[in-house]
Enzyme design. Structure first.
Site, PDB file in Angstrom:
ATOM      1  N   ASP A 137      10.234   0.462  -8.278  1.00  0.00           N
ATOM      2  CA  ASP A 137       9.402   0.090  -9.430  1.00  0.00           C
ATOM      3  C   ASP A 137      10.254   0.319 -10.672  1.00  0.00           C
ATOM      4  O   ASP A 137      11.325   0.924 -10.607  1.00  0.00           O
ATOM      5  CB  ASP A 137       8.132   0.972  -9.473  1.00  0.00           C
ATOM      6  CG  ASP A 137       7.253   0.676 -10.683  1.00  0.00           C
ATOM      7  OD1 ASP A 137       7.091  -0.507 -11.031  1.00  0.00           O
ATOM      8  OD2 ASP A 137       6.730   1.639 -11.302  1.00  0.00           O
ATOM      9  N   SER A 138       9.728  -0.116 -11.815  1.00  0.00           N
ATOM     10  CA  SER A 138      10.433   0.143 -13.068  1.00  0.00           C
ATOM     11  C   SER A 138      10.363   1.620 -13.450  1.00  0.00           C
ATOM     12  O   SER A 138      11.125   2.075 -14.299  1.00  0.00           O
ATOM     13  CB  SER A 138       9.796  -0.692 -14.181  1.00  0.00           C
ATOM     14  OG  SER A 138       8.435  -0.349 -14.295  1.00  0.00           O
TER      15      SER A 138
ATOM     16  N   GLY B 204       7.497  -4.948 -17.996  1.00  0.00           N
ATOM     17  CA  GLY B 204       6.309  -5.767 -18.268  1.00  0.00           C
ATOM     18  C   GLY B 204       6.306  -6.518 -19.576  1.00  0.00           C
ATOM     19  O   GLY B 204       5.389  -7.291 -19.857  1.00  0.00           O
TER      20      GLY B 204
ATOM     21  N   CYS C  92       6.017  -3.013  -7.784  1.00  0.00           N
ATOM     22  CA  CYS C  92       5.900  -3.361  -9.200  1.00  0.00           C
ATOM     23  C   CYS C  92       5.324  -4.766  -9.261  1.00  0.00           C
ATOM     24  O   CYS C  92       5.893  -5.700  -8.677  1.00  0.00           O
ATOM     25  CB  CYS C  92       7.287  -3.326  -9.839  1.00  0.00           C
ATOM     26  SG  CYS C  92       7.336  -3.922 -11.535  1.00  0.00           S
ATOM     27  N   ASN C  93       4.200  -4.911  -9.953  1.00  0.00           N
ATOM     28  CA  ASN C  93       3.566  -6.231 -10.053  1.00  0.00           C
ATOM     29  C   ASN C  93       4.433  -7.206 -10.828  1.00  0.00           C
ATOM     30  O   ASN C  93       4.532  -8.383 -10.488  1.00  0.00           O
ATOM     31  CB  ASN C  93       2.208  -6.107 -10.745  1.00  0.00           C
ATOM     32  CG  ASN C  93       1.189  -5.408  -9.881  1.00  0.00           C
ATOM     33  OD1 ASN C  93       0.420  -6.042  -9.195  1.00  0.00           O
ATOM     34  ND2 ASN C  93       1.193  -4.080  -9.876  1.00  0.00           N
ATOM     35  N   THR C  94       5.057  -6.705 -11.916  1.00  0.00           N
ATOM     36  CA  THR C  94       5.860  -7.582 -12.758  1.00  0.00           C
ATOM     37  C   THR C  94       7.037  -8.140 -11.961  1.00  0.00           C
ATOM     38  O   THR C  94       7.299  -9.348 -11.984  1.00  0.00           O
ATOM     39  CB  THR C  94       6.375  -6.795 -13.987  1.00  0.00           C
ATOM     40  OG1 THR C  94       5.278  -6.098 -14.578  1.00  0.00           O
ATOM     41  CG2 THR C  94       7.009  -7.704 -15.003  1.00  0.00           C
TER      42      THR C  94
ATOM     43  N   GLU D 229       3.665   6.944 -18.227  1.00  0.00           N
ATOM     44  CA  GLU D 229       4.980   7.606 -18.137  1.00  0.00           C
ATOM     45  C   GLU D 229       4.956   8.945 -18.880  1.00  0.00           C
ATOM     46  O   GLU D 229       5.662   9.879 -18.519  1.00  0.00           O
ATOM     47  CB  GLU D 229       6.082   6.698 -18.709  1.00  0.00           C
ATOM     48  CG  GLU D 229       6.409   5.476 -17.847  1.00  0.00           C
ATOM     49  CD  GLU D 229       7.235   5.797 -16.581  1.00  0.00           C
ATOM     50  OE1 GLU D 229       8.015   6.759 -16.593  1.00  0.00           O
ATOM     51  OE2 GLU D 229       7.079   5.059 -15.585  1.00  0.00           O
TER      52      GLU D 229
ATOM     53  N   CYS E 246      -1.105  -3.439 -12.201  1.00  0.00           N
ATOM     54  CA  CYS E 246       0.161  -2.798 -12.567  1.00  0.00           C
ATOM     55  C   CYS E 246       0.142  -1.466 -11.839  1.00  0.00           C
ATOM     56  O   CYS E 246      -0.882  -0.753 -11.874  1.00  0.00           O
ATOM     57  CB  CYS E 246       0.244  -2.581 -14.077  1.00  0.00           C
ATOM     58  SG  CYS E 246       1.614  -1.494 -14.559  1.00  0.00           S
ATOM     59  N   THR E 247       1.246  -1.126 -11.182  1.00  0.00           N
ATOM     60  CA  THR E 247       1.223   0.067 -10.325  1.00  0.00           C
ATOM     61  C   THR E 247       1.153   1.378 -11.115  1.00  0.00           C
ATOM     62  O   THR E 247       0.908   2.437 -10.540  1.00  0.00           O
ATOM     63  CB  THR E 247       2.443   0.075  -9.385  1.00  0.00           C
ATOM     64  OG1 THR E 247       3.640  -0.040 -10.173  1.00  0.00           O
ATOM     65  CG2 THR E 247       2.366  -1.075  -8.388  1.00  0.00           C
ATOM     66  N   HIS E 248       1.360   1.300 -12.424  1.00  0.00           N
ATOM     67  CA  HIS E 248       1.167   2.510 -13.243  1.00  0.00           C
ATOM     68  C   HIS E 248      -0.321   2.836 -13.429  1.00  0.00           C
ATOM     69  O   HIS E 248      -0.683   3.988 -13.639  1.00  0.00           O
ATOM     70  CB  HIS E 248       1.788   2.332 -14.634  1.00  0.00           C
ATOM     71  CG  HIS E 248       3.273   2.523 -14.672  1.00  0.00           C
ATOM     72  ND1 HIS E 248       4.151   1.615 -14.149  1.00  0.00           N
ATOM     73  CD2 HIS E 248       4.026   3.534 -15.174  1.00  0.00           C
ATOM     74  CE1 HIS E 248       5.400   2.045 -14.341  1.00  0.00           C
ATOM     75  NE2 HIS E 248       5.339   3.213 -14.966  1.00  0.00           N
TER      76      HIS E 248
HETATM   77  N1  DGL Z   1       4.640  -0.772 -12.783  1.00  0.00           N
HETATM   78  C1  DGL Z   1       5.030  -2.069 -13.182  1.00  0.00           C
HETATM   79  C2  DGL Z   1       4.055  -3.132 -12.685  1.00  0.00           C
HETATM   80  O1  DGL Z   1       3.379  -2.913 -11.696  1.00  0.00           O
HETATM   81  C3  DGL Z   1       5.273  -2.361 -14.626  1.00  0.00           C
HETATM   82  C4  DGL Z   1       5.580  -1.322 -15.585  1.00  0.00           C
HETATM   83  C5  DGL Z   1       6.536  -1.842 -16.638  1.00  0.00           C
HETATM   84  O2  DGL Z   1       6.117  -2.547 -17.570  1.00  0.00           O
HETATM   85  O3  DGL Z   1       7.713  -1.562 -16.460  1.00  0.00           O
HETATM   86  O4  DGL Z   1       3.998  -4.206 -13.240  1.00  0.00           O
END
Ligand code: DGL
Length: 268
Positions: free
Chosen positions: A11-12, A44, A74-76, A153, A185-187
């Protein structure tokens, strides 16, 4: 391929740990390597060619460490780069968009799903296409929530300010008309308690993690790649920069030690 090889997850940042948690719960005998590309976070807000390049270097890192499977947590990166990274490796690659849609479709009763995601994921329309591909008459709307990744974060998982920010994003639509909110978004699952300060219990809050873990388990079985050796099960964590604020809270989420080793993806 050796079934004792680890599964690579990236992931990011720390968001993909929510996916790793579901994977580890579903696949307790597997070894995992996690990479959080915090030095280049957020993904993102970035354009497709940049996210593709970042995702490719993350996957190269995992492949260099001999993984038997790649999970894009990571969705993005899934929305923008899954086909590019799938073409560069010989192992299976699974992302989080399709599992997220499956989770939402199994939760919704009135067919109205609200997707919350990063700007780039929303703009890519990957979720809209995936809902369409499943052919349901679902009414889907999306809201980009760029401030939520830095709050996660920072470790502000259950926090008044996070709840205010969520409230202000949700007020862009008549959110009470939706019976399902998909955390795209996984966050965002890290912020579940803040979401619950705002959303009534009658609205389901779902994300792709559990469905993704199910998909990975199924593929490992089909390809006879489940780890059945008695080797010591390990989780290794790598990041491209230091993770400080949220680390103590993250550690509490896992039963095993979470210690990040620093890596430089430009020098692999
Ligand atoms: N966790 C990432 C996602 O699922 C994105 C977070 C980011 O913007 O880096 O899209």
């Amino acid at each position: 391929m050796d079934p004792a090889l680890p599964i690579g997850v990236f992931d990011s940042g720390i968001g993909g740990l929510t996916v790793l948690k579901d994977l580890a719960a579903r696949l307790p005998n597997e070894n995992f390597i996690y990479l959080g590309d915090v030095a280049r976070l957020p993904y993102g807000t970035k354009s497709a060619h940049v996210v593709i390049r970042y995702a490719q270097t993350c996957v190269q890192f995992l492949v260099n460490r001999r993984v038997k499977y790649v999970v894009i947590a990571c969705n993005t990166a899934t929305a923008m780069a899954i086909s590019e990274v799938s073409h560069m490796v010989s192992v299976a690659v699974t992302g989080v968009i399709e599992p997220g849609v499956k989770a939402a479709l199994s939760a919704t009763k009135n067919g109205r799903v609200l997707v919350l995601a990063t700007q780039s994921t929303v703009k890519s329309e990957a979720y809209l296409r995936e809902f369409e591909r499943h052919g349901y008459g679902t009414h889907v709307e999306q809201i980009a929530c760029p401030l939520l990744v830095p709050l996660a974060e920072e470790g502000w998982f259950n926090h008044e300010t996070t709840a205010h920010v969520i409230q202000s994003y949700l007020s862009k639509v008549q959110y009470k008309e939706f019976d399902t909110v998909l955390l795209g978004c996984t966050h965002y699952p890290l912020l579940e308690e803040s979401f619950r300060r705002v959303l009534p219990q009658s609205i389901a809050l779902v994300h792709g993690g559990p469905h993704l873990a199910q998909t990975v388990a199924q593929k490992l079985t089909e390809e006879r790649l489940q780890n059945s050796s008695d080797s010591h099960f390990s989780h290794r964590f790598f990041s491209t920069d230091t993770i400080s604020s949220s680390l103590p809270i993250i550690r509490a989420l896992f039963d095993h030690p979470v210690d990040f080793e620093l890596v430089d993806l430009e020098r692999q």
